[in-house]
Scaffold this motif. Structure first.
Motif, mmCIF file in Angstrom:
data_model
loop_
_atom_site.group_PDB
_atom_site.id
_atom_site.type_symbol
_atom_site.label_atom_id
_atom_site.label_comp_id
_atom_site.label_asym_id
_atom_site.label_seq_id
_atom_site.Cartn_x
_atom_site.Cartn_y
_atom_site.Cartn_z
ATOM 1 N N ILE A 180 16.782 28.491 35.738
ATOM 2 C CA ILE A 180 18.288 28.746 35.168
ATOM 3 C C ILE A 180 18.491 30.160 35.382
ATOM 4 N N ASP A 181 17.603 31.057 35.021
ATOM 5 C CA ASP A 181 17.871 32.373 35.144
ATOM 6 C C ASP A 181 18.423 32.960 36.500
ATOM 7 N N ARG A 182 17.886 32.071 37.450
ATOM 8 C CA ARG A 182 18.053 32.416 38.941
ATOM 9 C C ARG A 182 19.724 31.969 38.999
ATOM 10 N N VAL A 183 20.037 30.870 38.704
ATOM 11 C CA VAL A 183 21.451 30.562 38.792
ATOM 12 C C VAL A 183 22.365 31.318 38.067
ATOM 13 N N VAL A 184 21.935 31.750 36.925
ATOM 14 C CA VAL A 184 22.960 32.473 36.069
ATOM 15 C C VAL A 184 22.904 33.951 36.679
ATOM 16 N N GLY A 185 21.803 34.299 37.305
ATOM 17 C CA GLY A 185 21.991 35.837 37.950
ATOM 18 C C GLY A 185 22.676 35.799 39.269
ATOM 19 N N LYS A 186 22.638 34.667 40.054
ATOM 20 C CA LYS A 186 23.298 34.389 41.249
ATOM 21 C C LYS A 186 24.857 34.437 40.910
ATOM 22 N N ILE A 187 25.316 33.532 39.883
ATOM 23 C CA ILE A 187 26.629 33.621 39.283
ATOM 24 C C ILE A 187 27.283 35.016 39.155
ATOM 25 N N ASN A 188 26.462 35.706 38.082
ATOM 26 C CA ASN A 188 26.779 37.024 37.832
ATOM 27 C C ASN A 188 26.931 37.910 38.913
ATOM 28 N N LYS A 189 25.952 37.760 40.039
ATOM 29 C CA LYS A 189 26.175 38.482 41.176
ATOM 30 C C LYS A 189 27.381 38.433 42.023
ATOM 31 N N ASP A 190 27.700 37.049 42.105
ATOM 32 C CA ASP A 190 29.099 36.717 42.835
ATOM 33 C C ASP A 190 30.354 37.278 42.199
ATOM 34 N N ILE A 191 30.259 37.155 40.719
ATOM 35 C CA ILE A 191 31.436 37.698 40.046
ATOM 36 C C ILE A 191 31.421 39.146 40.275
ATOM 37 N N ASP A 192 30.356 39.795 40.236
ATOM 38 C CA ASP A 192 30.442 41.385 40.357
ATOM 39 C C ASP A 192 31.081 41.755 41.768
ATOM 40 N N LYS A 193 30.555 40.887 42.654
ATOM 41 C CA LYS A 193 30.955 41.137 44.085
ATOM 42 C C LYS A 193 32.269 40.998 44.232
ATOM 43 N N LYS A 194 32.886 39.896 43.641
ATOM 44 C CA LYS A 194 34.177 39.384 43.815
ATOM 45 C C LYS A 194 35.207 40.658 43.273
ATOM 46 N N GLY A 195 34.720 40.906 42.088
ATOM 47 C CA GLY A 195 35.589 42.146 41.372
ATOM 48 C C GLY A 195 35.607 43.289 41.935
ATOM 49 N N LYS A 196 34.347 43.676 42.677
ATOM 50 C CA LYS A 196 34.391 44.850 43.517
ATOM 51 C C LYS A 196 35.017 44.965 44.849
ATOM 52 N N PHE A 197 35.095 43.738 45.367
ATOM 53 C CA PHE A 197 36.026 43.636 46.775
ATOM 54 C C PHE A 197 37.311 42.913 46.492
ATOM 55 N N SER A 198 37.781 43.092 45.442
ATOM 56 C CA SER A 198 39.159 42.595 45.143
ATOM 57 C C SER A 198 40.318 43.508 45.923
ATOM 58 N N ARG A 199 41.331 42.660 46.307
ATOM 59 C CA ARG A 199 42.192 43.448 47.043
ATOM 60 C C ARG A 199 43.494 43.876 46.400
ATOM 61 N N LYS A 200 43.328 43.555 44.838
ATOM 62 C CA LYS A 200 44.353 44.237 43.914
ATOM 63 C C LYS A 200 44.399 45.628 44.110
ATOM 64 N N ARG A 201 45.760 46.009 44.189
ATOM 65 C CA ARG A 201 45.836 47.576 44.244
ATOM 66 C C ARG A 201 45.538 48.344 43.045
ATOM 67 N N LEU A 202 45.048 49.410 43.036
ATOM 68 C CA LEU A 202 44.544 50.176 41.775
ATOM 69 C C LEU A 202 45.709 50.764 41.182
ATOM 70 N N ASN A 203 46.725 51.035 41.697
ATOM 71 C CA ASN A 203 48.114 51.544 41.213
ATOM 72 C C ASN A 203 49.283 50.800 41.139
ATOM 73 N N GLU A 204 49.004 49.399 40.725
ATOM 74 C CA GLU A 204 49.869 48.275 40.811
ATOM 75 C C GLU A 204 50.908 48.730 39.491
ATOM 76 N N ASP A 205 49.981 49.281 38.477
ATOM 77 C CA ASP A 205 50.650 49.461 37.073
ATOM 78 C C ASP A 205 51.730 50.392 37.159
ATOM 79 N N GLU A 206 51.714 51.495 38.268
ATOM 80 C CA GLU A 206 52.558 52.468 38.242
ATOM 81 C C GLU A 206 54.182 52.011 38.306
#
Length: 270
Positions: free
Chosen positions: A206-232
């Motif tokens: 269970i810990d391996r599955v949770v760790g894999k899911i958290n790793k995928d979430i972090d990776k998806k957040g880092k490689f998001s194509r959302k522009r950092l200055n869209e709030d401007e």
């Protein structure tokens, strides 16, 4: 004895001339300058070592390895030897086969273009398979229950057979019991098996599955194509260079064109 030595030194200093005193003073100053210089050099070295990041250390390590490779090639050329042939002698057949398989798998996965959802899901599945580490010890224990063997017998013999037939010490075939048949049905499941949802994973799984899911979430957040200055505000650029240029232009001309742009937005421009 030390008291007499101290009195002798005091008497010697009293009998020293002015030139001797100046020479001794200059000698002490030279020692002080050398010690100050050494302390400053050690301080600079320690500061540079503290500022060195992990990336700098990796870069220096790559440069060191490159220098060793170039030195080895130069020495081999001087001796008239083949560098690649000499380097291949350091690899075993198994290591060479694994390296060839790795290169072939990398070549197959070199197509990074998006074709369809099925292709992307298959690539994701293949990557996840590389992270799976099967628990062979638990598999051997389950297999021992199915075959009716003593605990630890498969681990000792290293057997990987999937046959359900067991034999006794005299060589005769042992007929499996009803419990063994039920265990075999649970162990070797197929499309006709009615058993399901009876497996309870361990806490480590269970810990391996949770760790894999958290790793995928972090990776998806880092490689998001959302522009950092869209709030401007509105996107008025096509690339980063154009964004910087528009920002410089707006710095000087926004105060003159703000009213015109507001009129266009309201629809009241002439």
């Amino acid at each position: 004895m030390s008291l007499l030595d101290g009195k002798e030194e005091v008497a010697e200093e009293a009998t020293m001339t002015m030139d001797e005193r100046k020479a001794k003073l200059e000698q002490l100053r030279a020692k002080m300058r050398s010690s100050t210089k050494a302390n400053r050099a050690s301080l600079i070295e320690e500061s540079a070592r503290a500022k060195m990041t992990v990336r700098d250390a990796a870069r220096l390590e790559r440069q060191r390895k490159l220098a060793e490779v170039l030195r080895t090639q130069a020495e081999a050329e001087d001796r008239g030897e083949d560098v690649e042939r000499q380097r291949n002698w350091e690899w075993t057949i198994e290591e060479n086969d694994n390296w060839e398989k790795k290169k072939a798998r990398k070549a197959r996965r070199a197509d990074y273009e998006f074709h369809d959802d099925a292709h992307a899901a298959r690539r994701r599945y293949k990557k996840d398979l590389d992270l799976i580490k099967p628990d062979l010890a638990a598999y051997s224990r389950q297999k021992e229950v199915v075959l009716g063997l003593a605990p630890g017998s498969l681990a000792k013999s290293g057997s990987s057979s999937s046959a359900l037939t067991a034999f006794d010490s005299s060589g005769g075939q042992v007929v499996p019991s009803a419990e063994q048949l039920m265990a075999a049905e649970s162990f070797y499941r197929d499309a006709n098996t009615l058993l399901y949802a009876d497996n309870k994973p361990t806490e480590d799984a269970i810990d391996r599955v949770v760790g894999k899911i958290n790793k995928d979430i972090d990776k998806k957040g880092k490689f998001s194509r959302k522009r950092l200055n869209e709030d401007e505000g509105d996107i008025t650029y096509i690339n980063e260079r154009n964004r910087v240029f528009n920002k410089k232009i707006a710095r000087y001309y926004d105060k003159y064109t703000s009213e015109i742009r507001a009129s266009f937005e309201r629809g009241t421009a002439l």
